[in-house]
Write a protein that holds these residues in place. Structure first.
Motif, PDB file in Angstrom:
ATOM      1  N   SER A 155       0.812  -1.220   0.000  1.00  0.00           N
ATOM      2  CA  SER A 155       0.000   0.000   0.000  1.00  0.00           C
ATOM      3  C   SER A 155       0.845   1.269   0.000  1.00  0.00           C
ATOM      4  O   SER A 155       0.345   2.360  -0.285  1.00  0.00           O
ATOM      5  CB  SER A 155      -0.955   0.007   1.203  1.00  0.00           C
ATOM      6  OG  SER A 155      -0.220  -0.037   2.413  1.00  0.00           O
ATOM      7  N   SER A 200      -1.782  -6.264   2.048  1.00  0.00           N
ATOM      8  CA  SER A 200      -1.620  -5.202   3.039  1.00  0.00           C
ATOM      9  C   SER A 200      -2.884  -5.104   3.870  1.00  0.00           C
ATOM     10  O   SER A 200      -3.945  -5.602   3.472  1.00  0.00           O
ATOM     11  CB  SER A 200      -1.303  -3.849   2.382  1.00  0.00           C
ATOM     12  OG  SER A 200      -2.375  -3.413   1.589  1.00  0.00           O
ATOM     13  N   ARG A 201      -2.747  -4.477   5.015  1.00  0.00           N
ATOM     14  CA  ARG A 201      -3.878  -4.375   5.949  1.00  0.00           C
ATOM     15  C   ARG A 201      -5.000  -3.527   5.365  1.00  0.00           C
ATOM     16  O   ARG A 201      -6.176  -3.789   5.583  1.00  0.00           O
ATOM     17  CB  ARG A 201      -3.386  -3.789   7.274  1.00  0.00           C
ATOM     18  CG  ARG A 201      -4.393  -3.829   8.394  1.00  0.00           C
ATOM     19  CD  ARG A 201      -3.726  -3.500   9.705  1.00  0.00           C
ATOM     20  NE  ARG A 201      -2.829  -2.353   9.609  1.00  0.00           N
ATOM     21  CZ  ARG A 201      -1.995  -1.968  10.566  1.00  0.00           C
ATOM     22  NH1 ARG A 201      -1.931  -2.664  11.683  1.00  0.00           N
ATOM     23  NH2 ARG A 201      -1.216  -0.917  10.408  1.00  0.00           N
ATOM     24  N   GLY A 202      -4.629  -2.497   4.602  1.00  0.00           N
ATOM     25  CA  GLY A 202      -5.615  -1.656   3.927  1.00  0.00           C
ATOM     26  C   GLY A 202      -5.643  -1.937   2.443  1.00  0.00           C
ATOM     27  O   GLY A 202      -5.026  -2.889   1.954  1.00  0.00           O
ATOM     28  N   GLY A 203      -6.355  -1.100   1.715  1.00  0.00           N
ATOM     29  CA  GLY A 203      -6.397  -1.231   0.268  1.00  0.00           C
ATOM     30  C   GLY A 203      -5.151  -0.659  -0.362  1.00  0.00           C
ATOM     31  O   GLY A 203      -4.268  -0.130   0.308  1.00  0.00           O
ATOM     32  N   SER A 204      -5.068  -0.788  -1.682  1.00  0.00           N
ATOM     33  CA  SER A 204      -3.955  -0.210  -2.434  1.00  0.00           C
ATOM     34  C   SER A 204      -4.549   0.457  -3.666  1.00  0.00           C
ATOM     35  O   SER A 204      -4.491  -0.060  -4.780  1.00  0.00           O
ATOM     36  CB  SER A 204      -2.947  -1.299  -2.822  1.00  0.00           C
ATOM     37  OG  SER A 204      -1.790  -0.735  -3.382  1.00  0.00           O
ATOM     38  N   HIS A 232      -5.152  -7.781  -5.337  1.00  0.00           N
ATOM     39  CA  HIS A 232      -4.891  -7.289  -3.983  1.00  0.00           C
ATOM     40  C   HIS A 232      -5.670  -8.095  -2.941  1.00  0.00           C
ATOM     41  O   HIS A 232      -6.842  -8.422  -3.161  1.00  0.00           O
ATOM     42  CB  HIS A 232      -5.270  -5.810  -3.862  1.00  0.00           C
ATOM     43  CG  HIS A 232      -4.793  -5.188  -2.576  1.00  0.00           C
ATOM     44  ND1 HIS A 232      -3.477  -4.800  -2.393  1.00  0.00           N
ATOM     45  CD2 HIS A 232      -5.424  -4.925  -1.411  1.00  0.00           C
ATOM     46  CE1 HIS A 232      -3.339  -4.319  -1.167  1.00  0.00           C
ATOM     47  NE2 HIS A 232      -4.504  -4.389  -0.557  1.00  0.00           N
ATOM     48  N   GLN A 258      -6.588  -7.800   1.118  1.00  0.00           N
ATOM     49  CA  GLN A 258      -6.517  -7.086   2.397  1.00  0.00           C
ATOM     50  C   GLN A 258      -6.402  -8.107   3.511  1.00  0.00           C
ATOM     51  O   GLN A 258      -7.274  -8.967   3.679  1.00  0.00           O
ATOM     52  CB  GLN A 258      -7.768  -6.218   2.592  1.00  0.00           C
ATOM     53  CG  GLN A 258      -7.714  -4.929   1.801  1.00  0.00           C
ATOM     54  CD  GLN A 258      -8.820  -3.972   2.200  1.00  0.00           C
ATOM     55  OE1 GLN A 258      -9.611  -3.545   1.364  1.00  0.00           O
ATOM     56  NE2 GLN A 258      -8.874  -3.619   3.466  1.00  0.00           N
ATOM     57  N   ASP A 296      -4.506  -8.603   7.631  1.00  0.00           N
ATOM     58  CA  ASP A 296      -3.689  -8.133   8.751  1.00  0.00           C
ATOM     59  C   ASP A 296      -2.716  -9.236   9.137  1.00  0.00           C
ATOM     60  O   ASP A 296      -3.131 -10.282   9.659  1.00  0.00           O
ATOM     61  CB  ASP A 296      -4.586  -7.768   9.937  1.00  0.00           C
ATOM     62  CG  ASP A 296      -3.802  -7.166  11.094  1.00  0.00           C
ATOM     63  OD1 ASP A 296      -2.549  -7.146  11.034  1.00  0.00           O
ATOM     64  OD2 ASP A 296      -4.436  -6.720  12.073  1.00  0.00           O
TER      65      ASP A 296
END
Length: 254
Positions: free
Chosen positions: A16, A38-42, A57, A59, A61
């Motif tokens: 991200s 990744s923990r969030g979006g990209s 992608h 998402q 954690d």
């Protein structure tokens, strides 16, 4: 399984921002396929029409260690594994904090940092090796290291220890793979001091809270930080080489 054949496929954590984002962009520009975690979006990668067919992608954690095996399974199921010529895992995601003396660090802070920075890469690597052992494709694991893995620093005990662990883990797995029929290449790559969010976090601490905050600010103000893009370009060059896995690769400062 997809229809993308004769290509290189890369699983990258922490896409991200920072080095992970730059790696993904450069590899996609070369025509490779990237599976970002990744923990969030990209948003930058996911919204690109040019790359939408070759970027996937997830998402996730990485502090949740118990789901990592299933995560790797889901990603590998998207790769045409029998035709892929190269499958790589780049363990880039890491957590800098807590940045304070160890007696001020809580059990939760220590546990979360180690899970993301060390345990998750170990489990990702374990699962990656196990689930690709039947393949004939060239396989490679790159662990993002740091000079902090070799040089102790006050208020950085957790981060330094996780990076030292990453270096030792890399060397142990290298020995395990020696003599295997299709050994997994594995390297640890120390990018030097890079202008990332981790550096900004360190600079933002007070001198009372983090003794080295002043040093991090001086390095930044002197223009001595490397750009994530330059580091990503150098890492891709080194990744293409046949690996000398007996030591950590330290970048040459430009």
């Amino acid at each position: 399984m997809g229809t993308e054949t004769g290509r290189r496929h890369f699983i990258i954590t922490g896409t991200s921002k920072g080095i992970g984002l730059q790696l993904a962009q450069l590899l996609l520009a070369k025509g490779d396929y990237v599976y970002g975690i990744s923990r969030g979006g990209s948003d930058l990668l996911e919204s690109s029409e040019e790359w939408s067919r070759r970027y996937r992608h997830v998402q996730y954690d990485l502090a949740d260690l118990n789901g990592i095996d299933d995560l790797i399974t889901r990603i590998l199921d998207q790769i045409p594994s029998q035709e892929a010529e190269f499958i790589g895992l780049i363990n880039n995601a890491a957590m800098l904090e807590p940045l304070k003396p160890i007696d001020q660090c809580s059990a939760a802070e220590i546990s979360q940092s180690f899970n993301i920075s060390l345990a998750a890469p170990m489990i990702l690597s374990s699962s990656f090796i196990q689930q690709t052992n039947h393949l004939s494709a060239r396989r490679k694991i790159v662990n993002l290291s740091s000079g902090s893995g070799s040089y102790p620093a006050p208020s950085m005990a957790v981060y330094c220890t996780s990076k030292a662990g990453m270096n030792m883990f890399t060397q142990c797995v290298s020995l395990e793979q020696t003599g295997q029929q299709n050994p997994v290449e594995i390297i640890a790559f120390d990018p030097g001091m890079v202008d990332t969010e981790l550096q900004a976090v360190a600079r933002g601490k007070s001198a009372e809270e983090f003794a080295l905050a002043g040093m991090f600010n001086q390095v930044y103000e002197a223009g001595q930080l490397r750009s994530p893009r330059d580091v990503a370009m150098q890492l891709i060059e080194r990744m293409d080489e046949n690996s000398d896995t007996s030591h950590v690769i330290h970048t040459v400062e430009s």
